[in-house]
Every structure is written in C-alpha cells, then in structure tokens.
Design an enzyme around this catalytic site. Structure first.
Site, PDB file in Angstrom:
ATOM      1  N   GLU A   1       0.870  -1.175   0.000  1.00 53.93           N
ATOM      2  CA  GLU A   1       0.000   0.000   0.000  1.00 53.93           C
ATOM      3  C   GLU A   1       0.906   1.224   0.000  1.00 53.93           C
ATOM      4  O   GLU A   1       1.641   1.462   0.963  1.00 53.93           O
ATOM      5  CB  GLU A   1      -0.901  -0.049   1.237  1.00 53.93           C
ATOM      6  CG  GLU A   1      -2.121   0.801   1.126  1.00 53.93           C
ATOM      7  CD  GLU A   1      -2.952   0.545  -0.124  1.00 53.93           C
ATOM      8  OE1 GLU A   1      -3.216  -0.619  -0.466  1.00 53.93           O
ATOM      9  OE2 GLU A   1      -3.313   1.536  -0.792  1.00 53.93           O
ATOM     10  N   SER A   2       0.866   1.972  -1.096  1.00 53.48           N
ATOM     11  CA  SER A   2       1.833   3.071  -1.246  1.00 53.48           C
ATOM     12  C   SER A   2       1.695   4.124  -0.150  1.00 53.48           C
ATOM     13  O   SER A   2       2.696   4.674   0.321  1.00 53.48           O
ATOM     14  CB  SER A   2       1.690   3.712  -2.628  1.00 53.48           C
ATOM     15  OG  SER A   2       0.357   4.045  -2.897  1.00 53.48           O
TER      16      SER A   2
ATOM     17  N   CYS B   1       4.514  -2.133  -8.439  1.00 47.68           N
ATOM     18  CA  CYS B   1       3.163  -1.746  -8.020  1.00 47.68           C
ATOM     19  C   CYS B   1       3.214  -0.577  -7.038  1.00 47.68           C
ATOM     20  O   CYS B   1       3.546   0.535  -7.455  1.00 47.68           O
ATOM     21  CB  CYS B   1       2.426  -2.971  -7.481  1.00 47.68           C
ATOM     22  SG  CYS B   1       0.653  -2.762  -7.571  1.00 47.68           S
TER      23      CYS B   1
ATOM     24  N   ILE C   1      -2.527  -6.395  -9.302  1.00 43.58           N
ATOM     25  CA  ILE C   1      -3.377  -6.383  -8.107  1.00 43.58           C
ATOM     26  C   ILE C   1      -3.622  -4.931  -7.698  1.00 43.58           C
ATOM     27  O   ILE C   1      -2.687  -4.250  -7.267  1.00 43.58           O
ATOM     28  CB  ILE C   1      -2.718  -7.152  -6.938  1.00 43.58           C
ATOM     29  CG1 ILE C   1      -2.389  -8.589  -7.361  1.00 43.58           C
ATOM     30  CG2 ILE C   1      -3.622  -7.129  -5.706  1.00 43.58           C
ATOM     31  CD1 ILE C   1      -1.500  -9.334  -6.384  1.00 43.58           C
ATOM     32  N   ARG C   2      -4.860  -4.470  -7.863  1.00 44.72           N
ATOM     33  CA  ARG C   2      -5.185  -3.050  -7.591  1.00 44.72           C
ATOM     34  C   ARG C   2      -4.060  -2.163  -8.129  1.00 44.72           C
ATOM     35  O   ARG C   2      -3.500  -1.321  -7.431  1.00 44.72           O
ATOM     36  CB  ARG C   2      -5.404  -2.821  -6.093  1.00 44.72           C
ATOM     37  CG  ARG C   2      -6.569  -3.640  -5.541  1.00 44.72           C
ATOM     38  CD  ARG C   2      -6.848  -3.317  -4.088  1.00 44.72           C
ATOM     39  NE  ARG C   2      -7.209  -1.922  -3.957  1.00 44.72           N
ATOM     40  CZ  ARG C   2      -6.734  -1.103  -3.006  1.00 44.72           C
ATOM     41  NH1 ARG C   2      -5.864  -1.551  -2.129  1.00 44.72           N
ATOM     42  NH2 ARG C   2      -7.133   0.136  -2.941  1.00 44.72           N
TER      43      ARG C   2
ATOM     44  N   HIS D   1       3.465  -7.593 -10.727  1.00 42.88           N
ATOM     45  CA  HIS D   1       4.217  -8.260  -9.643  1.00 42.88           C
ATOM     46  C   HIS D   1       5.020  -9.460 -10.152  1.00 42.88           C
ATOM     47  O   HIS D   1       4.569 -10.595  -9.981  1.00 42.88           O
ATOM     48  CB  HIS D   1       3.238  -8.772  -8.578  1.00 42.88           C
ATOM     49  CG  HIS D   1       2.558  -7.710  -7.798  1.00 42.88           C
ATOM     50  ND1 HIS D   1       3.076  -7.195  -6.639  1.00 42.88           N
ATOM     51  CD2 HIS D   1       1.398  -7.064  -8.010  1.00 42.88           C
ATOM     52  CE1 HIS D   1       2.262  -6.272  -6.163  1.00 42.88           C
ATOM     53  NE2 HIS D   1       1.235  -6.175  -6.978  1.00 42.88           N
TER      54      HIS D   1
ATOM     55  N   GLU E   1       7.322 -10.865  -8.782  1.00 45.87           N
ATOM     56  CA  GLU E   1       7.681 -11.707  -7.625  1.00 45.87           C
ATOM     57  C   GLU E   1       6.609 -12.746  -7.318  1.00 45.87           C
ATOM     58  O   GLU E   1       6.830 -13.630  -6.495  1.00 45.87           O
ATOM     59  CB  GLU E   1       7.958 -10.828  -6.394  1.00 45.87           C
ATOM     60  CG  GLU E   1       6.750 -10.173  -5.745  1.00 45.87           C
ATOM     61  CD  GLU E   1       6.234  -8.929  -6.479  1.00 45.87           C
ATOM     62  OE1 GLU E   1       6.658  -8.671  -7.632  1.00 45.87           O
ATOM     63  OE2 GLU E   1       5.384  -8.228  -5.898  1.00 45.87           O
TER      64      GLU E   1
HETATM   65  N1  GLN Z   1      -3.272  -0.040  -4.831  1.00 47.31           N
HETATM   66  C1  GLN Z   1      -2.034  -0.029  -4.103  1.00 47.31           C
HETATM   67  C2  GLN Z   1      -1.548   1.386  -3.836  1.00 47.31           C
HETATM   68  O1  GLN Z   1      -2.117   2.325  -4.300  1.00 47.31           O
HETATM   69  C3  GLN Z   1      -0.946  -0.798  -4.821  1.00 47.31           C
HETATM   70  C4  GLN Z   1      -1.311  -2.243  -4.895  1.00 47.31           C
HETATM   71  C5  GLN Z   1      -0.151  -3.182  -4.955  1.00 47.31           C
HETATM   72  O2  GLN Z   1       1.001  -2.819  -4.640  1.00 47.31           O
HETATM   73  N2  GLN Z   1      -0.438  -4.406  -5.279  1.00 47.31           N
HETATM   74  O3  GLN Z   1      -0.598   1.558  -3.127  1.00 47.31           O
END
Ligand code: GLN
Length: 204
Positions: free
Chosen positions: A54-55, A85, A141-142, A178, A180
């Site tokens: 989560e950034s 990500c 992923i998101r 990702h 990884e």
């Molecule tokens: N949606 C996340 C963000 O805004 C990033 C998602 C992820 O790292 N898989 O930080």
C-alpha cells in the site's frame, strides 16, 4: 568493491508489502538479498527493490523510519532501484491522490488503482522490451498505470490497449505488476544485471 562486499547485494525494502516474495524470487535466481528497514541496512546494499503493498502506508513508514531522505540521496547518487506496483507509485514524481509525497525520483506520472473495482486483479501476457524468451505472464493487483513518461524514460511494456505498465529511466525501473508472484525470474535477473552494472561502474 561494492557496498555489500565483493558481489552486489540487492536490498528489499521490508517495511510493508510483499517483500518476502521478492526475497524468494531473488533467491530462486541465485541472487543475494537483504531486508532494509534502517539507514545502516540501506547503506549496505547496492540496489533496492520497493515491493508491492500500500503506497500510502509505505510512504508513511519511510518517513517514520527516517528513510525517505537517505533513500533519495542514494538514488540521486546512482543506486539502482526497482519499484513494483506500490513501489512504482513511490518512485513517480507525479501521483495524484497520494496523501504523502512520494520519493519523486522518476519522471513519470502514475494513476493509482487505475483499473477500478470490477477488475481489482487480473493477469495478462506482456511483451517486455529487453526480455528474451517470449511474453511474460504478469499479475496485476489493484494496480497503477503509468499515464505519462518523461523524455528520458523508456517504455518497456504496454497492455493490449496501449496503457504503460513498465518503464525504465536509467537505473530506475518501475512495473505496475508483480513479477515476484510468478515463477518467471526474468525481471529479477534484469534488475540484478542493472545492479551489477552500476556496481562495476562505481568500482571502475
Ligand atoms: N493499490 C495499491 C496502492 O495504491 C498498490 C497495490 C499493490 O502494490 N499491489 O498503493
């Protein structure tokens, strides 16, 4: 001589997110890695991966652990860095909607959560420029999307609709997806080669 000894050592920022998966992917490629949570640990590595997660949380923890400035300094001094990500979001110098400043070291704009709720997560096969051996299966992923690249930035991969999901600016690498989380170690090997090149240049 490299910061980590005779062979380059890749750090993985281990504040939040899927850093263990990066460590496992590096190990599978035969590359040494170390977790980075402190300034001293940052000084000991030759390159750094910022994982997915989560950034906003990682940005807050970078400030709380007093790593934001030291990390910017190392990047400006030439340390290779790869953001996946959330990590890619943190590298960008333009991120609408992030409640803390990102590292802001890479000349890209990034839109967070660019795929909306319906397709929070999806997979796609990507042609990644510079990677031999055919398309790479990529997990999103998101995920963010890179909405602008500056003049010094190379686009490495796009989705079939043209949206940019991987880019490189010199020693800075950003991927929306990702690597990884799959068994394909080619992006990790690419980053390991970038770190080895940088360490050789510093030593020369
Ligand atoms: N949606 C996340 C963000 O805004 C990033 C998602 C992820 O790292 N898989 O930080």
């Amino acid at each position: 001589m490299t910061a980590g000894g005779t062979r380059p050592l890749i750090g993985v920022l281990a504040l939040q997110g899927d850093f263990r998966e990066h460590e496992a992917a590096l190990a599978a490629c035969g590359t040494a890695s170390a977790e980075v949570r402190t300034r001293a640990q940052l000084e000991a590595v030759d390159g750094l991966i910022i994982p997915g997660g989560e950034s906003t949380t990682i940005a807050r923890l970078l400030l709380a652990y007093e790593l934001m400035e030291p990390l910017r300094e190392r990047i400006h001094a030439g340390m290779p860095i790869w953001g996946t990500c959330a990590g890619a979001i943190l590298l960008a110098n333009d991120v609408p909607g992030l409640d803390r400043p990102p590292l802001g070291v890479m000349d890209i704009s990034v839109a967070r959560n660019a795929f909306g709720r319906q397709i929070d997560s999806f997979e796609a096969d990507l042609d990644v420029s510079g990677l031999e051996g055919g398309p790479m299966h990529a997990v999103f992923i998101r995920a963010p999307v890179i909405t602008r690249v500056g003049p010094g930035v190379d686009v490495l991969a796009r989705l079939s609709d043209g949206r940019v999901v991987a880019a490189r600016e010199g020693r800075l690498l950003a991927t929306s997806f990702h690597p990884e989380l799959t068994q394909d170690g080619r992006m990790h090997l690419l980053f390991a080669a970038m770190v080895a090149d940088a360490a050789r240049t510093e030593a020369a």
